[in-house]
Write an enzyme that holds these catalytic residues in place. Structure first.
Site, PDB file in Angstrom:
ATOM      1  N   ASN A   1       0.852  -1.185   0.000  1.00  0.00           N
ATOM      2  CA  ASN A   1       0.000   0.000   0.000  1.00  0.00           C
ATOM      3  C   ASN A   1       0.892   1.240   0.000  1.00  0.00           C
ATOM      4  O   ASN A   1       1.715   1.426   0.902  1.00  0.00           O
ATOM      5  CB  ASN A   1      -0.902  -0.022   1.240  1.00  0.00           C
ATOM      6  CG  ASN A   1      -1.926   1.093   1.232  1.00  0.00           C
ATOM      7  OD1 ASN A   1      -1.612   2.235   0.910  1.00  0.00           O
ATOM      8  ND2 ASN A   1      -3.157   0.789   1.614  1.00  0.00           N
TER       9      ASN A   1
ATOM     10  N   ARG B   1       4.703  18.490   1.155  1.00  0.00           N
ATOM     11  CA  ARG B   1       5.508  19.603   0.630  1.00  0.00           C
ATOM     12  C   ARG B   1       5.041  20.104  -0.722  1.00  0.00           C
ATOM     13  O   ARG B   1       5.562  21.091  -1.235  1.00  0.00           O
ATOM     14  CB  ARG B   1       6.977  19.165   0.497  1.00  0.00           C
ATOM     15  CG  ARG B   1       7.768  19.162   1.780  1.00  0.00           C
ATOM     16  CD  ARG B   1       8.037  20.563   2.288  1.00  0.00           C
ATOM     17  NE  ARG B   1       8.973  21.294   1.460  1.00  0.00           N
ATOM     18  CZ  ARG B   1      10.289  21.300   1.645  1.00  0.00           C
ATOM     19  NH1 ARG B   1      10.829  20.569   2.614  1.00  0.00           N
ATOM     20  NH2 ARG B   1      11.061  22.026   0.865  1.00  0.00           N
TER      21      ARG B   1
ATOM     22  N   HIS C   1      -5.676   3.611  -1.613  1.00  0.00           N
ATOM     23  CA  HIS C   1      -6.994   3.890  -1.017  1.00  0.00           C
ATOM     24  C   HIS C   1      -7.259   5.385  -1.180  1.00  0.00           C
ATOM     25  O   HIS C   1      -6.995   6.170  -0.277  1.00  0.00           O
ATOM     26  CB  HIS C   1      -7.015   3.486   0.462  1.00  0.00           C
ATOM     27  CG  HIS C   1      -8.361   3.598   1.094  1.00  0.00           C
ATOM     28  ND1 HIS C   1      -8.756   2.802   2.150  1.00  0.00           N
ATOM     29  CD2 HIS C   1      -9.428   4.408   0.842  1.00  0.00           C
ATOM     30  CE1 HIS C   1      -9.995   3.124   2.513  1.00  0.00           C
ATOM     31  NE2 HIS C   1     -10.406   4.103   1.741  1.00  0.00           N
TER      32      HIS C   1
ATOM     33  N   HIS D   1      -4.038  11.795   0.611  1.00  0.00           N
ATOM     34  CA  HIS D   1      -2.827  11.038   0.246  1.00  0.00           C
ATOM     35  C   HIS D   1      -2.918  10.686  -1.244  1.00  0.00           C
ATOM     36  O   HIS D   1      -2.545  11.490  -2.074  1.00  0.00           O
ATOM     37  CB  HIS D   1      -2.595   9.834   1.152  1.00  0.00           C
ATOM     38  CG  HIS D   1      -3.828   9.142   1.653  1.00  0.00           C
ATOM     39  ND1 HIS D   1      -4.720   8.497   0.821  1.00  0.00           N
ATOM     40  CD2 HIS D   1      -4.297   8.980   2.931  1.00  0.00           C
ATOM     41  CE1 HIS D   1      -5.685   7.960   1.547  1.00  0.00           C
ATOM     42  NE2 HIS D   1      -5.478   8.239   2.819  1.00  0.00           N
TER      43      HIS D   1
ATOM     44  N   GLU E   1      -8.763   0.269  -2.887  1.00  0.00           N
ATOM     45  CA  GLU E   1      -9.668   0.204  -1.745  1.00  0.00           C
ATOM     46  C   GLU E   1     -10.535   1.458  -1.709  1.00  0.00           C
ATOM     47  O   GLU E   1     -10.137   2.508  -2.203  1.00  0.00           O
ATOM     48  CB  GLU E   1      -8.874   0.131  -0.435  1.00  0.00           C
ATOM     49  CG  GLU E   1      -7.972  -1.071  -0.301  1.00  0.00           C
ATOM     50  CD  GLU E   1      -7.210  -1.059   1.004  1.00  0.00           C
ATOM     51  OE1 GLU E   1      -7.188  -0.006   1.686  1.00  0.00           O
ATOM     52  OE2 GLU E   1      -6.626  -2.095   1.354  1.00  0.00           O
TER      53      GLU E   1
ATOM     54  N   THR F   1      -8.235   6.107   9.068  1.00  0.00           N
ATOM     55  CA  THR F   1      -7.884   4.829   8.470  1.00  0.00           C
ATOM     56  C   THR F   1      -9.039   3.861   8.687  1.00  0.00           C
ATOM     57  O   THR F   1      -9.946   4.141   9.471  1.00  0.00           O
ATOM     58  CB  THR F   1      -6.580   4.268   9.077  1.00  0.00           C
ATOM     59  OG1 THR F   1      -6.173   3.100   8.362  1.00  0.00           O
ATOM     60  CG2 THR F   1      -6.768   3.934  10.551  1.00  0.00           C
TER      61      THR F   1
ATOM     62  N   HIS G   1      -4.200  -4.719   7.730  1.00  0.00           N
ATOM     63  CA  HIS G   1      -4.305  -3.696   8.768  1.00  0.00           C
ATOM     64  C   HIS G   1      -3.395  -4.052   9.957  1.00  0.00           C
ATOM     65  O   HIS G   1      -3.616  -5.037  10.643  1.00  0.00           O
ATOM     66  CB  HIS G   1      -5.731  -3.462   9.277  1.00  0.00           C
ATOM     67  CG  HIS G   1      -5.914  -2.055   9.799  1.00  0.00           C
ATOM     68  ND1 HIS G   1      -6.308  -1.017   8.987  1.00  0.00           N
ATOM     69  CD2 HIS G   1      -5.698  -1.520  11.008  1.00  0.00           C
ATOM     70  CE1 HIS G   1      -6.355   0.099   9.697  1.00  0.00           C
ATOM     71  NE2 HIS G   1      -5.992  -0.174  10.922  1.00  0.00           N
ATOM     72  N   ASP G   2      -2.369  -3.220  10.147  1.00  0.00           N
ATOM     73  CA  ASP G   2      -1.409  -3.332  11.247  1.00  0.00           C
ATOM     74  C   ASP G   2      -0.564  -4.602  11.204  1.00  0.00           C
ATOM     75  O   ASP G   2       0.003  -5.007  12.224  1.00  0.00           O
ATOM     76  CB  ASP G   2      -2.112  -3.216  12.600  1.00  0.00           C
ATOM     77  CG  ASP G   2      -2.527  -1.782  12.909  1.00  0.00           C
ATOM     78  OD1 ASP G   2      -2.173  -0.877  12.128  1.00  0.00           O
ATOM     79  OD2 ASP G   2      -3.205  -1.564  13.925  1.00  0.00           O
TER      80      ASP G   2
ATOM     81  N   GLY H   1       0.902  -1.418   4.316  1.00  0.00           N
ATOM     82  CA  GLY H   1       1.375  -0.099   3.953  1.00  0.00           C
ATOM     83  C   GLY H   1       2.144   0.592   5.052  1.00  0.00           C
ATOM     84  O   GLY H   1       3.361   0.755   4.975  1.00  0.00           O
TER      85      GLY H   1
END
Length: 238
Positions: free
Chosen positions: A7, A18, A43, A50, A70, A100, A190-191, A213
């Site tokens: 991810n 930036r 996602h 993002h 996603e 998230t 996830h995690d 990710g």
């Protein structure tokens, strides 16, 4: 073999901090594949904090492995899938303001809605996956939606793993067996990280794909992206 999908949302977060195009999201996706990633996940969210929708349109012509998009299936997401035609669309129940993903679908109350959405995605020729909690009650309704796969929401596993790995993985093994009996493909995400990934894979060796990710990009700050991707690949091969 369980595939590793990287991810790249956090790469886009760094770029957006930036302005400009450094780091270059498209280049990172190409490099990640060259370094061993077997898929690229994004996602895009409505506020484009993002991954941006323009990124998706560039990535669709760049990614040579499996492109996984996603998102919450609103009209904009569905149009994006129609245009990009990724290998996989992963449906998550996040509201637009969510930082998230933090839960899976209630496939009981949302069964009819998901059935219609998945039918439309199949018309586009896109494989579908539903983000889902490790609770058996949600799996048979998920099957009835027509989805190809489910993606296990693994934050509860990751949270309990350091203190009690056996109990952390137990409900995931139970629902994974059920998913296999129902003929559902199985993803997870996830995690997940270098500490807990191998144990999950060893207990559920038939997972099709993991999407990682945040932890992977954090590890890349220390180990480098190429080395980190190879480290995660090795965890899936233990």
């Amino acid at each position: 073999m369980t595939k590793l999908s990287v991810n790249i949302n956090k790469i886009a977060t760094l770029r957006n901090a930036r302005g400009g195009n450094n780091p270059d999201v498209v280049r990172v996706a190409k490099d990640a594949e060259r370094f061993g990633a077997q898929g690229i996940t994004v996602h895009p969210r409505p506020d484009e904090r993002h991954i941006r929708y323009d990124d998706v349109m560039q990535l669709k012509d760049t990614v040579t492995t499996e492109f996984n998009i996603e998102g919450y299936p609103d009209k904009r997401y569905m149009e994006l899938i129609r245009l990009a035609k990724p290998a996989q669309a992963t449906l998550v129940p996040d509201p637009p303001e969510a930082i998230t993903s933090n839960t899976g679908w209630d496939t009981i109350s949302h069964r009819d809605m998901l059935t219609d959405i998945i039918a439309e995605l199949h018309e586009y020729g896109v494989r579908t996956s539903i983000f889902i909690n490790p609770e058996t009650k949600y799996f048979e309704p998920a099957k009835f939606t027509g989805t190809d796969r489910v993606e296990l929401y693994t934050e509860p596993y990751a949270s309990l793993f350091p203190s009690d790995p056996e109990n952390a993985v137990k409900p995931y093994v139970e629902v994974s067996v059920l998913a296999r009996e129902l003929g559902l493909g199985l993803n997870a995400g996830h995690d997940l990280d270098l500490h807990n990934l191998a144990f999950l894979k060893q207990n559920i060796p038939w997972m099709g794909e993991v999407s990682i990710g945040h932890a992977l990009i954090c590890d890349a700050l220390y180990y480098g992206l190429e080395n980190t991707i190879q480290m995660y690949r090795r965890q899936l091969e233990l």
